[in-house]
Design a protein around this motif. Structure first.
Motif, mmCIF file in Angstrom:
data_model
loop_
_atom_site.group_PDB
_atom_site.id
_atom_site.type_symbol
_atom_site.label_atom_id
_atom_site.label_comp_id
_atom_site.label_asym_id
_atom_site.label_seq_id
_atom_site.Cartn_x
_atom_site.Cartn_y
_atom_site.Cartn_z
ATOM 1 N N SER A 123 -1.001 -7.551 -3.965
ATOM 2 C CA SER A 123 -0.098 -7.439 -2.820
ATOM 3 C C SER A 123 -0.705 -6.608 -1.696
ATOM 4 C CB SER A 123 1.229 -6.815 -3.254
ATOM 5 O OG SER A 123 1.060 -5.442 -3.608
ATOM 6 N N VAL A 124 -1.662 -5.731 -2.032
ATOM 7 C CA VAL A 124 -2.330 -4.905 -1.027
ATOM 8 C C VAL A 124 -3.586 -5.599 -0.510
ATOM 9 C CG1 VAL A 124 -3.375 -2.658 -0.544
ATOM 10 C CG2 VAL A 124 -1.451 -2.821 -2.141
ATOM 11 N N LEU A 125 -4.383 -6.146 -1.407
ATOM 12 C CA LEU A 125 -5.658 -6.758 -1.026
ATOM 13 C C LEU A 125 -5.487 -8.034 -0.193
ATOM 14 C CD1 LEU A 125 -7.656 -6.277 -4.360
ATOM 15 C CD2 LEU A 125 -7.820 -4.922 -2.271
ATOM 16 N N PHE A 126 -4.296 -8.655 -0.269
ATOM 17 C CA PHE A 126 -4.046 -9.888 0.489
ATOM 18 C C PHE A 126 -2.843 -9.738 1.425
ATOM 19 C CE2 PHE A 126 -6.516 -11.139 -3.142
ATOM 20 C CZ PHE A 126 -7.385 -12.103 -2.655
ATOM 21 N N ASP A 127 -2.559 -8.520 1.808
ATOM 22 C CA ASP A 127 -1.416 -8.237 2.679
ATOM 23 C C ASP A 127 -1.750 -8.598 4.127
ATOM 24 O OD1 ASP A 127 0.762 -7.264 4.064
ATOM 25 O OD2 ASP A 127 0.814 -5.357 3.014
ATOM 26 N N ALA B 15 -6.526 0.332 2.753
ATOM 27 C CA ALA B 15 -5.909 -0.682 1.896
ATOM 28 C C ALA B 15 -6.911 -1.353 0.955
ATOM 29 C CB ALA B 15 -5.224 -1.755 2.752
ATOM 30 N N PHE B 16 -8.139 -0.886 0.949
ATOM 31 C CA PHE B 16 -9.133 -1.427 0.020
ATOM 32 C C PHE B 16 -8.934 -0.746 -1.336
ATOM 33 C CE2 PHE B 16 -13.485 -1.089 -1.833
ATOM 34 C CZ PHE B 16 -13.688 -2.439 -2.072
ATOM 35 N N LEU B 17 -8.215 -1.431 -2.241
ATOM 36 C CA LEU B 17 -7.869 -0.867 -3.544
ATOM 37 C C LEU B 17 -8.246 -1.827 -4.667
ATOM 38 C CD1 LEU B 17 -4.240 0.412 -2.783
ATOM 39 C CD2 LEU B 17 -6.383 1.652 -2.500
ATOM 40 N N PRO B 18 -9.533 -2.110 -4.873
ATOM 41 C CA PRO B 18 -9.894 -3.056 -5.930
ATOM 42 C C PRO B 18 -9.620 -2.524 -7.325
ATOM 43 C CG PRO B 18 -11.856 -2.013 -5.049
ATOM 44 C CD PRO B 18 -10.715 -1.585 -4.170
ATOM 45 N N PHE C 78 0.813 -1.215 0.000
ATOM 46 C CA PHE C 78 0.000 0.000 0.000
ATOM 47 C C PHE C 78 0.848 1.266 0.000
ATOM 48 C CE2 PHE C 78 -2.175 3.298 2.574
ATOM 49 C CZ PHE C 78 -3.180 3.611 1.664
ATOM 50 N N ASP C 79 1.886 1.315 0.817
ATOM 51 C CA ASP C 79 2.670 2.543 0.949
ATOM 52 C C ASP C 79 3.338 2.940 -0.359
ATOM 53 O OD1 ASP C 79 1.959 2.799 3.591
ATOM 54 O OD2 ASP C 79 3.731 1.752 4.357
ATOM 55 N N ILE C 80 3.925 1.962 -1.056
ATOM 56 C CA ILE C 80 4.644 2.289 -2.289
ATOM 57 C C ILE C 80 3.665 2.642 -3.411
ATOM 58 C CG2 ILE C 80 4.838 -0.039 -3.278
ATOM 59 C CD1 ILE C 80 7.608 2.633 -3.119
ATOM 60 N N LEU C 81 2.484 1.988 -3.438
ATOM 61 C CA LEU C 81 1.488 2.343 -4.447
ATOM 62 C C LEU C 81 0.966 3.757 -4.228
ATOM 63 C CD1 LEU C 81 1.522 -0.733 -5.182
ATOM 64 C CD2 LEU C 81 -0.942 -0.510 -5.551
ATOM 65 N N LYS C 82 0.734 4.095 -2.977
ATOM 66 C CA LYS C 82 0.265 5.447 -2.670
ATOM 67 C C LYS C 82 1.320 6.475 -3.041
ATOM 68 C CE LYS C 82 -1.588 8.281 1.087
ATOM 69 N NZ LYS C 82 -1.922 8.332 2.539
ATOM 70 N N GLU C 83 2.584 6.163 -2.747
ATOM 71 C CA GLU C 83 3.678 7.071 -3.086
ATOM 72 C C GLU C 83 3.730 7.329 -4.590
ATOM 73 O OE1 GLU C 83 8.584 7.231 -2.799
ATOM 74 O OE2 GLU C 83 7.465 5.563 -1.910
ATOM 75 N N ALA C 84 3.561 6.278 -5.383
ATOM 76 C CA ALA C 84 3.692 6.406 -6.835
ATOM 77 C C ALA C 84 2.477 7.055 -7.484
ATOM 78 C CB ALA C 84 3.925 5.026 -7.448
ATOM 79 N N LEU C 85 1.280 6.626 -7.085
ATOM 80 C CA LEU C 85 0.074 7.019 -7.816
ATOM 81 C C LEU C 85 -0.635 8.231 -7.244
ATOM 82 C CD1 LEU C 85 -1.403 3.454 -8.448
ATOM 83 C CD2 LEU C 85 0.158 4.770 -9.875
ATOM 84 N N VAL C 86 -0.355 8.579 -6.006
ATOM 85 C CA VAL C 86 -1.047 9.708 -5.375
ATOM 86 C C VAL C 86 -0.085 10.825 -5.005
ATOM 87 C CG1 VAL C 86 -2.495 10.451 -3.466
ATOM 88 C CG2 VAL C 86 -2.880 8.221 -4.509
ATOM 89 N N THR C 87 0.968 10.477 -4.253
ATOM 90 C CA THR C 87 1.872 11.507 -3.748
ATOM 91 C C THR C 87 2.642 12.185 -4.877
ATOM 92 O OG1 THR C 87 2.122 10.264 -1.694
ATOM 93 C CG2 THR C 87 3.734 11.996 -2.130
ATOM 94 N N PHE C 88 3.302 11.373 -5.749
ATOM 95 C CA PHE C 88 4.090 11.962 -6.822
ATOM 96 C C PHE C 88 3.238 12.499 -7.964
ATOM 97 C CE2 PHE C 88 7.739 9.473 -5.106
ATOM 98 C CZ PHE C 88 8.598 10.546 -4.937
ATOM 99 N N LYS D 232 -0.347 -7.668 6.709
ATOM 100 C CA LYS D 232 -0.210 -6.496 7.578
ATOM 101 C C LYS D 232 -1.466 -5.625 7.560
ATOM 102 C CE LYS D 232 4.777 -6.248 6.691
ATOM 103 N NZ LYS D 232 5.859 -5.403 6.100
ATOM 104 N N GLU D 233 -2.260 -5.756 6.518
ATOM 105 C CA GLU D 233 -3.435 -4.896 6.361
ATOM 106 C C GLU D 233 -4.744 -5.589 6.732
ATOM 107 O OE1 GLU D 233 -3.178 -1.801 5.665
ATOM 108 O OE2 GLU D 233 -1.120 -1.627 4.911
ATOM 109 N N TRP D 234 -4.781 -6.927 6.624
ATOM 110 C CA TRP D 234 -6.017 -7.676 6.828
ATOM 111 C C TRP D 234 -5.783 -8.806 7.825
ATOM 112 C CZ3 TRP D 234 -9.654 -5.004 4.227
ATOM 113 C CH2 TRP D 234 -9.230 -4.244 3.144
#
Length: 451
Positions: A389-393, A420-423, A85-95, A395-397
């Motif tokens: 990797s997020v939906l079945f992590d 972390a719900f990112l379908p 989740f953290d790296i996806l958020k960094e790439a697709l939202v933050t940057f 650490k998240e679920w």
């Protein structure tokens, strides 16, 4: 004389073998030099010469070995896979430096397969027009509930395969918004269009689609199922062109009946502008995109709903009891009921999570060099967000591999949507989020009357 010919033949044979050996060594060496990882580039598994990692498929195992940012090579195309989740958020939202990109077999226009100014204009128009016609609003309810009455007749009358019926039902909701009318389920041209969608998407998602994306110049010249995809999409386009031409014959700029009418007005308004991207060809591709985004995601999610309700009858009973308690038998469900249906809402979200219908999201491409997870991803590299990797992590679920609606309920049994719900990924490409609202409305109707 015979001995001379034999010697010459042997020399020519060895000379040909040497030539082939030299060519093979040269190609492998050139491929190695061309595809050496630049400094700071994410690590990844070694690929085969020419083919790269085309047959490397276990994304999660690779993440365990190489980390949350690793690289692959599909043919000559470099790719970076993002996990967590953290790296996806960094790439697709933050940057916010990644353009939407989908490598199609034949089209590079519309919304999903375009980029730059074309993508920005078309996406902005699509979203504003969908909102105007009720996506995400109460005004869409009547369309959904009307369509459900037709769907229910087909479900109740006999044993049925939900695939085609649900495809027809959800596609008809899109038809109502785009064309201004629906089609009967038995209508031949409508059934054919649904079948073409299914077949074309199956081929594009198969190894043939992967080979085409990896070696487009070569695959255009080789036989195979991928060669039939162009004809399939052209037939779908012909179906849309017929609707478009009928609209043009009855079009009144002062009255907007549906999406096509709005687009025709936009074409007229933007004539003569230098950066204009609105034309009839783009209109047809945008309509095709809406069907792919709206019908496929929603109908597939609904089929997963049927499966999990059949597999877990105790959960189905709780959903039915909640709907009976809050809605009863005297009326149809409404979006206003959603706040009073926390368990049903949790079940819908859990279906989307564990159904995982878009496991690798939508491919992107970097529009400049960018730092991700401590690595440098150069401009022009395809980026794959690994949503699995997020939906079945773990650490998240709490129970990532178990169908568990409690993932979306707090201690007071109230619905809680988790970060972390990112379908359908993060960022601005998520047209699917508008269409999945159809799923929530339709699921409530199915649960109330059919399951």
């Amino acid at each position: 004389m015979d001995s001379i010919i034999s010697v010459i033949g042997t020399y020519v044979s060895w000379d040909l073998k040497s030539l082939l050996l030299f060519a093979a060594v040269f190609i492998i060496t050139a491929d190695y030099i061309k595809n050496r990882r630049p400094a700071g580039y994410p690590p990844g598994p070694r690929g085969l010469p020419i083919m790269g990692n085309l047959f490397t498929i276990d994304q999660n195992r690779l993440a365990e070995r190489y980390g949350n940012v690793y690289s692959l090579r599909m043919g000559q195309e470099r790719m970076v896979v993002l996990n967590g989740f953290d790296i996806l958020k960094e790439a697709l939202v933050t940057f916010k430096v990644l353009f939407c990109l989908l490598s199609p077999l034949y089209f590079w226009s519309g919304v999903f397969t375009s980029s730059g100014n074309l993508w920005k204009q078309q996406r902005r128009f699509v979203l504003s027009t969908l909102r105007q016609f009720g996506f995400g609003k109460k005004s869409l309810e009547s369309v959904v509930l009307d369509e459900f009455t037709y769907c229910a007749k087909n479900i109740r009358s006999k044993p049925f395969d939900p695939h085609l019926i649900l495809n027809n039902a959800v596609s008809n909701i899109i038809c109502s918004l785009v064309f201004g009318h629906r089609f009967e389920y038995g209508e031949e041209k409508f059934i054919k269009m649904m079948q073409l969608f299914d077949k074309a998407l199956q081929i594009e998602g198969s190894i043939w689609g992967q080979l085409y994306n990896a070696f487009p110049v070569l695959m255009r010249r080789l036989p195979g199922p991928h060669q039939s995809v162009k004809q399939m999409w052209n037939e779908v386009k012909d179906f849309i062109w017929v609707e478009l031409n009928e609209h043009k014959n009855t079009w009144d700029p002062s009255e907007t009946r549906d999406y096509i009418d709005c687009y025709l007005s936009e074409i007229q308004m933007n004539k003569g502008q230098d950066d204009n991207t609105f034309d009839e060809e783009n209109l047809v591709i945008c309509v095709l995109d809406l069907f792919v985004a709206g019908s496929e995601t929603t109908s597939t999610t609904l089929r997963w709903a049927f499966l999990y309700m059949a597999k877990y009858p105790e959960i189905q009973e709780k959903v039915q009891a909640e709907i009976d308690r809050e809605i009863g038998e005297s009326r149809q469900p409404s979006m206003e009921d959603r706040a009073n249906l926390p368990y049903t809402d949790a079940v819908i979200h859990e279906i989307q999570r564990i159904g995982n219908i878009a496991p690798l999201g939508v491919p992107h491409v970097t529009n400049r060099d960018v730092e991700l997870g401590g690595y440098t991803v150069p401009k022009g590299v395809i980026v794959i967000p690994n949503l699995t990797s997020v939906l079945f992590d773990k650490k998240e679920w709490e129970t990532p591999h178990t169908f568990n609606p409690n993932h979306f309920l707090n201690e007071e049994c109230k619905f809680v949507k988790r970060a972390a719900f990112l379908p359908f990924s993060l960022g601005k490409e998520r047209l699917c989020r508008y269409f999945i609202n159809v799923c929530a409305r339709f699921f409530s109707s199915l649960s109330k009357h059919a399951l």
